[in-house]
Each structure stands twice: as structure tokens, then as C-alpha cells.
Motif scaffolding. Structure first.
Motif, mmCIF file in Angstrom:
data_model
loop_
_atom_site.group_PDB
_atom_site.id
_atom_site.type_symbol
_atom_site.label_atom_id
_atom_site.label_comp_id
_atom_site.label_asym_id
_atom_site.label_seq_id
_atom_site.Cartn_x
_atom_site.Cartn_y
_atom_site.Cartn_z
ATOM 1 N N LEU A 1 0.834 -1.213 0.000
ATOM 2 C CA LEU A 1 0.000 0.000 0.000
ATOM 3 C C LEU A 1 0.865 1.257 0.000
ATOM 4 C CD1 LEU A 1 -2.891 -1.033 2.421
ATOM 5 C CD2 LEU A 1 -3.036 -0.724 -0.055
ATOM 6 N N ASP A 2 1.963 1.232 0.756
ATOM 7 C CA ASP A 2 2.897 2.373 0.769
ATOM 8 C C ASP A 2 3.487 2.582 -0.623
ATOM 9 O OD1 ASP A 2 2.456 2.877 3.436
ATOM 10 O OD2 ASP A 2 4.275 1.865 4.139
ATOM 11 N N GLU A 3 3.848 1.487 -1.286
ATOM 12 C CA GLU A 3 4.420 1.592 -2.629
ATOM 13 C C GLU A 3 3.407 2.151 -3.617
ATOM 14 O OE1 GLU A 3 7.789 -1.953 -2.343
ATOM 15 O OE2 GLU A 3 5.728 -2.476 -2.893
ATOM 16 N N LEU A 4 2.167 1.718 -3.524
ATOM 17 C CA LEU A 4 1.126 2.233 -4.420
ATOM 18 C C LEU A 4 0.896 3.724 -4.190
ATOM 19 C CD1 LEU A 4 -1.522 -0.647 -4.376
ATOM 20 C CD2 LEU A 4 -0.040 0.018 -6.276
ATOM 21 N N ARG A 5 0.931 4.142 -2.927
ATOM 22 C CA ARG A 5 0.752 5.563 -2.603
ATOM 23 C C ARG A 5 1.847 6.422 -3.225
ATOM 24 N NH1 ARG A 5 0.143 4.151 2.641
ATOM 25 N NH2 ARG A 5 -1.990 3.598 3.010
ATOM 26 N N ARG A 6 3.038 5.830 -3.360
ATOM 27 C CA ARG A 6 4.174 6.556 -3.945
ATOM 28 C C ARG A 6 4.299 6.311 -5.453
ATOM 29 N NH1 ARG A 6 6.859 4.494 0.869
ATOM 30 N NH2 ARG A 6 7.963 3.002 -0.454
ATOM 31 N N ASP A 7 3.232 5.730 -6.034
ATOM 32 C CA ASP A 7 3.215 5.420 -7.478
ATOM 33 C C ASP A 7 4.349 4.493 -7.887
ATOM 34 O OD1 ASP A 7 0.891 6.876 -8.071
ATOM 35 O OD2 ASP A 7 2.050 8.735 -8.163
ATOM 36 N N GLN A 8 4.704 3.588 -6.996
ATOM 37 C CA GLN A 8 5.752 2.612 -7.295
ATOM 38 C C GLN A 8 5.112 1.257 -7.605
ATOM 39 O OE1 GLN A 8 8.110 2.662 -3.711
ATOM 40 N NE2 GLN A 8 9.233 4.505 -4.296
ATOM 41 N N VAL A 9 5.876 0.419 -8.268
ATOM 42 C CA VAL A 9 5.431 -0.953 -8.531
ATOM 43 C C VAL A 9 5.531 -1.738 -7.227
ATOM 44 C CG1 VAL A 9 5.974 -3.068 -9.812
ATOM 45 C CG2 VAL A 9 6.161 -0.844 -10.942
ATOM 46 N N VAL A 10 4.554 -2.612 -6.974
ATOM 47 C CA VAL A 10 4.597 -3.440 -5.761
ATOM 48 C C VAL A 10 5.785 -4.394 -5.878
ATOM 49 C CG1 VAL A 10 3.370 -5.201 -4.420
ATOM 50 C CG2 VAL A 10 2.124 -3.234 -5.359
ATOM 51 N N SER A 11 6.706 -4.292 -4.925
ATOM 52 C CA SER A 11 7.979 -5.019 -5.006
ATOM 53 C C SER A 11 7.836 -6.519 -4.757
ATOM 54 C CB SER A 11 8.990 -4.420 -4.024
ATOM 55 O OG SER A 11 8.456 -4.394 -2.716
ATOM 56 N N THR A 12 6.868 -6.905 -3.935
ATOM 57 C CA THR A 12 6.627 -8.330 -3.673
ATOM 58 C C THR A 12 5.158 -8.599 -3.988
ATOM 59 O OG1 THR A 12 8.246 -8.193 -1.865
ATOM 60 C CG2 THR A 12 6.905 -10.190 -1.968
ATOM 61 N N PRO A 13 4.830 -8.925 -5.252
ATOM 62 C CA PRO A 13 3.429 -9.024 -5.655
ATOM 63 C C PRO A 13 2.716 -10.317 -5.269
ATOM 64 C CG PRO A 13 4.850 -9.318 -7.559
ATOM 65 C CD PRO A 13 5.744 -9.008 -6.404
ATOM 66 N N VAL A 14 3.469 -11.391 -5.045
ATOM 67 C CA VAL A 14 2.857 -12.676 -4.693
ATOM 68 C C VAL A 14 3.634 -13.307 -3.546
ATOM 69 C CG1 VAL A 14 2.200 -14.985 -5.501
ATOM 70 C CG2 VAL A 14 2.153 -13.060 -7.105
ATOM 71 N N THR A 15 2.913 -13.718 -2.494
ATOM 72 C CA THR A 15 3.545 -14.441 -1.387
ATOM 73 C C THR A 15 2.648 -15.624 -1.028
ATOM 74 O OG1 THR A 15 2.438 -13.168 0.357
ATOM 75 C CG2 THR A 15 4.566 -12.317 -0.447
ATOM 76 N N ARG A 16 3.144 -16.474 -0.183
ATOM 77 C CA ARG A 16 2.364 -17.646 0.237
ATOM 78 C C ARG A 16 1.390 -17.240 1.346
ATOM 79 N NH1 ARG A 16 2.625 -21.587 4.057
ATOM 80 N NH2 ARG A 16 4.486 -20.702 5.011
ATOM 81 N N PRO A 17 0.101 -17.470 1.125
ATOM 82 C CA PRO A 17 -0.856 -17.163 2.205
ATOM 83 C C PRO A 17 -0.745 -18.204 3.311
ATOM 84 C CG PRO A 17 -2.001 -18.237 0.402
ATOM 85 C CD PRO A 17 -0.575 -18.047 -0.051
ATOM 86 N N TYR A 18 -1.055 -17.836 4.523
ATOM 87 C CA TYR A 18 -1.047 -18.793 5.622
ATOM 88 C C TYR A 18 -2.257 -18.533 6.499
ATOM 89 C CZ TYR A 18 0.638 -15.114 8.827
ATOM 90 O OH TYR A 18 0.756 -13.973 9.596
ATOM 91 N N GLY A 19 -2.627 -19.560 7.277
ATOM 92 C CA GLY A 19 -3.759 -19.424 8.190
ATOM 93 C C GLY A 19 -4.611 -20.673 8.176
ATOM 94 N N CYS A 20 -5.863 -20.538 8.612
ATOM 95 C CA CYS A 20 -6.810 -21.643 8.571
ATOM 96 C C CYS A 20 -7.378 -21.747 7.164
ATOM 97 C CB CYS A 20 -7.965 -21.368 9.551
ATOM 98 S SG CYS A 20 -7.447 -20.980 11.228
ATOM 99 N N SER A 21 -7.770 -22.928 6.760
ATOM 100 C CA SER A 21 -8.389 -23.078 5.440
ATOM 101 C C SER A 21 -9.730 -22.351 5.438
ATOM 102 C CB SER A 21 -8.596 -24.548 5.107
ATOM 103 O OG SER A 21 -9.472 -25.140 6.043
ATOM 104 N N VAL A 22 -10.098 -21.793 4.280
ATOM 105 C CA VAL A 22 -11.407 -21.153 4.152
ATOM 106 C C VAL A 22 -12.453 -22.252 4.253
ATOM 107 C CG1 VAL A 22 -12.925 -19.807 2.669
ATOM 108 C CG2 VAL A 22 -10.498 -19.263 2.755
ATOM 109 N N LYS A 23 -13.481 -22.052 5.077
ATOM 110 C CA LYS A 23 -14.471 -23.103 5.370
ATOM 111 C C LYS A 23 -15.651 -23.055 4.374
ATOM 112 C CE LYS A 23 -12.072 -24.422 8.974
ATOM 113 N NZ LYS A 23 -10.756 -23.867 8.694
ATOM 114 N N TYR A 24 -15.357 -23.416 3.131
ATOM 115 C CA TYR A 24 -16.403 -23.424 2.088
ATOM 116 C C TYR A 24 -17.441 -24.497 2.390
ATOM 117 C CZ TYR A 24 -13.330 -20.506 -0.747
ATOM 118 O OH TYR A 24 -12.535 -19.486 -1.222
#
Length: 197
Positions: free
Chosen positions: A174-197
Motif C-alpha cells: 500500500l505504501d508503494e502504491l501511494r508513492r506510485d511505485q510498482v509493488v515489489s513483492t506481488p505474490v507471497t504464500r498465504p497462511y492461516g486456517c483453510s477457508v471453510k467453504y
């Protein structure tokens, strides 16, 4: 010939529902929020949008809310003009499923400040975005392009103390977007509980 035609139609349908991809237009959706208002991604054209998959009974989500980390992020983002949509994709009878009234009570008790809480009990929005965990975070830029998807930070634990030392990918993006910069780390591994579909 007929079978080939049908196969082509099926493949086209699959392509149309392709996985969300950073650098591509974010999948559009319409959902009802906790107040019964219909919300569409198109409503926020020209604004940065954060999607936060959440489940109040998940200890990973608990870490970020009990420490005030998620609320602080929401507050800074929304005060800066960002639209923040918390999404609950827990199905009826599954962990984390809530009514609109219950979702509003949770927002108030946790002093959270999302723009809206989307009730995605049928999992349509969650599946569209392939949301796998709570939390699972997505950022869409003002042009409607998906620019970040993944974990909130780099400490995949339920330890409250880890919040202080973690690299918060969402805050950085969000800070990078505010400064009109490209997001430096666009994809990371999500973690947490599984979504309970």
C-alpha cells in the motif's frame, strides 16, 4: 463435430473463470454486505481496494485482531482513501459463519474499520479469487489490476509477538502504491486456517 463444439464451450467457460493473476484485471464480483447492501468491485473503480478473507474463530486471524494489527492497517488504509472489504466465505454450519448482525457486532467489538464486510456464505467470491486461507489478502490498484495476493506478512504463526518483527507485505504494498511505485513483492504464500467453504 458436436462433441468437439461442446468441449470448446467447456474450455471457454474454464478460461473465463481462470485463476486470479497479478498484473491482470481483478475478477469482478457482486456480493451483499453485513448491512444488506449490494457491493460490486465495479463500484470502486479509480480506488485502491483491499480484500481480506477472514474468520473470527481462526487463531491466525485472532493473532492479527487481538494485537490490533489488522485494525491499525484497516484504519491507515481507509483514512488514506483505500476501500477495505473484509470477506467471510464460511458456509452455513461451518466455523466462522455469521449473520449480518453478528458480523456487525464483531466489527464493533474488535474496533475494526473495514469499508464493508461481505457475506460470501455460498463461497462464490472466495472461489473466484481462489482464497485458500484466513487471512488471505489481495490488493487491487486504482486501474482495477490485481497487484498483490498472498499472506498479510512473512511470519506464518499464531504467536502474537511475531506481529512486531514481521514484514507486513500489505502495508509495504500500500505504501508503494501511494508513492506510485510498482509493488515489489506481488505474490507471497498465504497462511492461516483453510477457508471453510
Amino acid at each position: 463435430l458436436h462433441a468437439t463444439y461442446v468441449l470448446c464451450l467447456v474450455l471457454l467457460a474454464v478460461v473465463a473463470q481462470a485463476a486470479p493473476k497479478v498484473g491482470q484485471p481483478a475478477p469482478d464480483f457482486t456480493s451483499v454486505d453485513s448491512h444488506g447492501t449490494t457491493r460490486s468491485l465495479q463500484d470502486y473503480q479509480g480506488k485502491i481496494v483491499v480484500l481480506e478473507w477472514t474468520n473470527h474463530q481462526c487463531p491466525f486471524v485472532g493473532k492479527h485482531y487481538e494485537t490490533g494489527n489488522m485494525q491499525a492497517l484497516q484504519k491507515v488504509a481507509t483514512e488514506g482513501g483505500v476501500t477495505w472489504l473484509s470477506v467471510i466465505s464460511s458456509a452455513p454450519g461451518k466455523q466462522g459463519h455469521v449473520s449480518g448482525t453478528e458480523a456487525n457486532a464483531l466489527t464493533a467489538s474488535r474496533k475494526a474499520s473495514p469499508t464493508a464486510v461481505l457475506l460470501d456464505a455460498d463461497g462464490v467470491v472466495g472461489r473466484l479469487y481462489e482464497a485458500r486461507t484466513t487471512p488471505h489478502m489481495y490488493i487491487i490498484d486504482a486501474s482495477g489490476t490485481l497487484v498483490y495476493m498472498g499472506g498479510i506478512d512473512d511470519k506464518a504463526s499464531t504467536q502474537y509477538a511475531d506481529v512486531k518483527t514481521a514484514k507486513n507485505y500489505v502495508r509495504v504494498a500500500l505504501d508503494e502504491l501511494r508513492r506510485d511505485q510498482v509493488v515489489s513483492t506481488p505474490v507471497t504464500r498465504p497462511y492461516g486456517c483453510s477457508v471453510k467453504y
